[in-house]
Design an enzyme around this catalytic site. Structure first.
Site, short mmCIF file in Angstrom:
data_model
loop_
_atom_site.label_atom_id
_atom_site.label_comp_id
_atom_site.label_asym_id
_atom_site.label_seq_id
_atom_site.Cartn_x
_atom_site.Cartn_y
_atom_site.Cartn_z
N ASP A 162 -32.33 -33.63 20.80
CA ASP A 162 -31.43 -33.96 21.90
C ASP A 162 -32.21 -34.19 23.21
O ASP A 162 -31.94 -33.56 24.22
CB ASP A 162 -30.44 -32.80 22.04
CG ASP A 162 -29.40 -33.02 23.11
OD1 ASP A 162 -28.96 -34.17 23.29
OD2 ASP A 162 -29.03 -32.03 23.78
N ASN A 171 -38.12 -25.61 16.42
CA ASN A 171 -36.81 -25.39 17.03
C ASN A 171 -35.70 -25.84 16.09
O ASN A 171 -35.67 -27.00 15.65
CB ASN A 171 -36.68 -26.19 18.33
CG ASN A 171 -35.34 -25.96 19.01
OD1 ASN A 171 -35.06 -24.86 19.50
ND2 ASN A 171 -34.48 -26.98 19.01
N GLU A 172 -34.81 -24.92 15.79
CA GLU A 172 -33.59 -25.19 15.03
C GLU A 172 -33.79 -25.98 13.74
O GLU A 172 -33.08 -26.96 13.48
CB GLU A 172 -32.56 -25.91 15.91
CG GLU A 172 -32.10 -25.05 17.08
CD GLU A 172 -30.83 -25.57 17.75
OE1 GLU A 172 -30.47 -26.73 17.55
OE2 GLU A 172 -30.21 -24.78 18.49
N ASN A 208 -30.50 -19.50 19.29
CA ASN A 208 -29.79 -20.45 20.15
C ASN A 208 -28.31 -20.36 19.81
O ASN A 208 -27.92 -20.67 18.67
CB ASN A 208 -30.27 -21.89 19.88
CG ASN A 208 -31.71 -22.11 20.29
OD1 ASN A 208 -32.34 -21.23 20.87
ND2 ASN A 208 -32.23 -23.30 20.02
N TYR A 214 -24.14 -21.00 21.09
CA TYR A 214 -23.26 -21.72 22.03
C TYR A 214 -21.81 -21.30 21.86
O TYR A 214 -20.91 -22.13 21.89
CB TYR A 214 -23.46 -23.23 21.84
CG TYR A 214 -24.81 -23.69 22.37
CD1 TYR A 214 -24.96 -24.04 23.70
CD2 TYR A 214 -25.93 -23.73 21.55
CE1 TYR A 214 -26.19 -24.42 24.22
CE2 TYR A 214 -27.17 -24.10 22.05
CZ TYR A 214 -27.28 -24.46 23.39
OH TYR A 214 -28.51 -24.83 23.90
N TYR A 231 -19.94 -25.04 21.95
CA TYR A 231 -19.71 -25.82 20.73
C TYR A 231 -18.72 -25.11 19.80
O TYR A 231 -18.10 -25.74 18.95
CB TYR A 231 -21.03 -26.09 19.99
CG TYR A 231 -21.96 -27.02 20.73
CD1 TYR A 231 -21.56 -28.30 21.09
CD2 TYR A 231 -23.25 -26.61 21.09
CE1 TYR A 231 -22.41 -29.15 21.78
CE2 TYR A 231 -24.10 -27.46 21.77
CZ TYR A 231 -23.67 -28.73 22.12
OH TYR A 231 -24.51 -29.57 22.80
N GLU A 244 -31.63 -19.90 23.71
CA GLU A 244 -30.77 -20.95 24.27
C GLU A 244 -29.34 -20.43 24.29
O GLU A 244 -28.86 -19.86 23.30
CB GLU A 244 -30.76 -22.23 23.42
CG GLU A 244 -31.94 -23.14 23.64
CD GLU A 244 -31.83 -24.45 22.86
OE1 GLU A 244 -30.71 -24.98 22.67
OE2 GLU A 244 -32.89 -24.94 22.43
N TRP A 288 -30.18 -22.34 28.60
CA TRP A 288 -30.39 -23.76 28.32
C TRP A 288 -29.61 -24.58 29.31
O TRP A 288 -28.40 -24.52 29.31
CB TRP A 288 -29.94 -24.10 26.89
CG TRP A 288 -30.37 -25.48 26.49
CD1 TRP A 288 -29.59 -26.59 26.37
CD2 TRP A 288 -31.70 -25.88 26.17
NE1 TRP A 288 -30.34 -27.67 26.00
CE2 TRP A 288 -31.65 -27.26 25.86
CE3 TRP A 288 -32.94 -25.23 26.12
CZ2 TRP A 288 -32.79 -28.01 25.51
CZ3 TRP A 288 -34.06 -25.95 25.75
CH2 TRP A 288 -33.96 -27.31 25.45
N LYS A 291 -26.57 -29.45 30.85
CA LYS A 291 -26.53 -27.98 30.81
C LYS A 291 -27.48 -27.36 31.82
O LYS A 291 -27.67 -26.14 31.83
CB LYS A 291 -26.84 -27.47 29.40
CG LYS A 291 -25.75 -27.85 28.39
CD LYS A 291 -25.89 -27.10 27.10
CE LYS A 291 -24.89 -27.62 26.07
NZ LYS A 291 -25.21 -28.98 25.57
#
Ligand code: BDP
Length: 604
Positions: free
Chosen positions: A162, A417-418, A471, A473, A477, A509, A554, A574
């Site tokens: 992203d 990452n992720e 991370n 949200y 999300y 995050e 984040w 963000k």
């Protein structure tokens, strides 16, 4: 890999400025841009990504090769030297040509490489330096991507991370010399503390020509007043400093560790490494720096500014560190790739703690299928992340550790990452990479950054690592706009991690997109009010879970993303600061919370 340095035995010439620039329109080999002055009238700044410099969609959206070119003169005094062009980063693949000759190729967009010029151009002579740079991402590059070609033969690039795929020469280019007969090739320092004594364990690699004899290696340690505080002989060993001043978060102290090659009593090469003496340990649920519990406050960031893209800029760098200091951030993560070496040096100098990340981001097809309903495809498979991808990933780890191993600021390696770690095959993919990282650097803990879909009951790899980095949200999300259910769900999940693994947790995050200036009586998502309420909710949860030893929000600032992400309006919003570094309402809230945390830490 040592950053080039001017010393009494070495020279350094900076090649930044405006270079001639052109797109490669067809095939690189048939166009052969290195063989002549570049066509056209474009000039491009170095360092900078090229994408946003020109008012031309063809350049902004170009997929493939571009060329940079300039004339360089080798200083006439370099008769006893070897000399190299150092490219600090060519995103994602770079080739260097000296006049008509191809010298080297490097894959990996965020780590440096050298092209040797000695033997091709004599001291005092000039040469045409061409660097071609390719921005394509495939399933065997890190980060990965998918190249598509339409019916008209036009290429386009898809990727699973992203942030905008900025490309070009975003960091400095140098010409530098080292003594030809013998020079310091590499230095590794690992520090320790014994009571009040600081220990620097070191290992120096030299390149000594066979014809040269009678050289020896000597090391000298100087304090910040340039006073010699320790000396030793030999290429490998330990030096001890009585009453050492430690490198502390928020209170940096750097010794100069000087490696010398001596011959007949004379120094024939010398190279210095700024060395902070400190220890790191993960013990139980604690992350200890110098034996004291540390709590990370700060950010996931990006190298991202208007016009320059990912181009390194000293004014922005210093300003960003000022903002971090103002807000009470003691740390950041180099999300999602290694940052410019200048940034790492600055973090060392100012006592800012760094989680250092490879560019392994977007190794996840599950997000695409989850978010966009595209048919589920396997991430760990022959046609996406396969053995070749893993080899590229291993290289990215090797190059990161080689470049950043001596930085006191780096306390934790993040190798991805992720990634899609709830999918079959994740463990087989990651096990050898964790092993490799530990072999390359036994002195630092290792983590990866866990994605929200791979909850504690689904993730397959967390036991391989030292710290749990999440991370999450909830409230953005998931449970969008419903902070009450978000709070319960978030806390329940954190407690699940605590119960399953006896390891510290860092929130790497959490955040909510926020349009600067948008206010709402109803705390509507995207408003500054919602961002404040969202963070207050998360912080209530962090404060109820003592195993959480850090919070990196984040993101530091709004940043540019791919144009085909329809849920982004001119980028990801963000940021705690806007893209031009103006504070949103949340900044004052974080400032109060984090400065209070820092006061608590100082009392320990
Ligand atoms: C996470 C990614 C980060 C994104 C962020 C977001 O690690 O790169 O920018 O989400 O969606 O999944 O804002």
């Amino acid at each position: 890999m040592l950053k080039p340095q001017a010393t009494s035995t070495r020279d350094l010439v900076n090649l930044d400025g405006t270079w001639r620039f052109a797109l490669v329109q067809s095939d690189l080999d048939s166009e052969a841009p290195w063989s002549k002055p570049l066509p056209g009238t474009l000039d491009a700044p170095v360092p900078a990504s090229y994408n946003d410099i020109f008012v031309d969609p063809a350049i902004h959206n170009h997929v493939g090769w571009v060329s940079y070119q300039r004339t360089v003169t080798v200083p006439r005094g370099w008769t006893q030297d070897r000399y190299f062009v150092r490219v600090s980063a060519a995103t994602h693949k770079g080739r260097v040509y000296i006049n008509d000759k191809f010298v080297t190729e490097h894959i990996g967009g965020y780590t440096p490489f050298d092209a040797e010029v000695t033997g091709l151009v004599k001291p005092g002579e000039s040469f045409r330096l061409t660097i071609t740079v390719n921005n394509e991402l495939t399933n065997t590059t890190i980060p990965p991507g998918i190249l598509e070609v339409n019916e008209k033969g036009k290429k386009s690039q898809r990727y699973f991370h992203d942030f905008y795929n900025y490309a070009g020469l975003a960091r400095s280019v140098w010409l530098y010399s080292v003594p030809a007969a013998e020079y310091v090739k590499d230095v590794t320092v690992v520090t320790d503390v014994e009571g009040k004594t600081g220990v620097i364990n070191y290992d120096i690699k030299t390149d000594v020509q066979e014809s040269t004899s009678g050289t020896s290696v000597h090391v000298v340690v100087l304090d910040e007043t340039d006073k010699i505080v320790a000396e030793a002989d030999g290429a490998k060993g330990a030096v001890k400093i009585d009453n050492a001043t430690l490198w502390q978060p928020g209170a940096a102290y750097l010794y100069q560790f000087r490696a010398e090659i001596r011959k007949d009593g004379k120094v024939v090469d010398t190279y210095s490494v700024a060395t902070g003496i400190r220890t790191i340990e993960v013990r139980g649920y604690e992350f200890l720096i110098n034996g004291k519990p540390f709590y990370f406050t700060g950010f996931g960031r990006h190298e991202d500014t208007a016009v320059r893209g990912k181009g390194h800029d000293s004014a922005y760098m210093v300003h960003d560190f000022q903002l971090m200091d103002w807000i009470g951030a003691n740390s950041f993560r180099t999300s999602h790739y290694p940052y410019a070496e200048e940034v790492m040096d600055f973090a060392d100098r100012h006592g800012v703690v760094v989680i250092d990340e490879t560019p392994a981001v977007g190794l996840n097809l599950f997000i695409e299928s989850g978010l966009f309903g595209k048919g589920a495809r396997a991430t760990w498979s022959d046609d996406f992340c396969n053995d070749q991808t893993r080899e590229a990933h291993a290289d990215s780890i090797r190059e990161l550790v080689a470049r950043d191993k001596n930085h006191a600021c780096v306390v934790l390696w993040s190798i991805s990452n992720e990634p899609s770690t709830s999918e079959k095959g994740a463990r087989e993919y990651f096990e050898p990479l964790v092993k490799l990282t530990r072999e390359l650097d036994p002195s630092r803990p290792v983590c990866f950054i866990n994605v929200m879909f791979a909850t504690f009951d689904k993730d397959l790899i967390t036991d391989l690592f030292d710290v749990i980095c999440l991370n999450r949200y909830y409230g953005w999300y998931a449970h969008t706009g419903d902070l009450e259910s978000a709070e319960t769900a978030f806390e329940t999940e954190l407690k699940g991690w605590v119960a399953k693994y006896k390891k510290p947790i860092v929130m790497t995050e959490y955040g909510a997109d926020t349009m600067s200036g948008m206010r709402s009586h109803y705390c509507t998502p995207w408003s500054e009010d919602y961002q404040v309420a969202y963070y207050n909710m998360c912080h209530r949860v962090h404060d109820r879970v003592p195993e959480v030893v850090g919070e990196q929000v984040w993101n530091f600032a709004d940043f540019q993303t791919a144009a085909n992400h329809i849920f982004r309006v001119d980028g990801n919003k963000k940021g705690i600061f806007t893209r031009d570094r103006k504070p949103k309402a949340i900044a004052a809230v974080l400032r109060e919370r984090w400065n209070a945390k820092l006061d608590e830490l100082a009392k320990l």
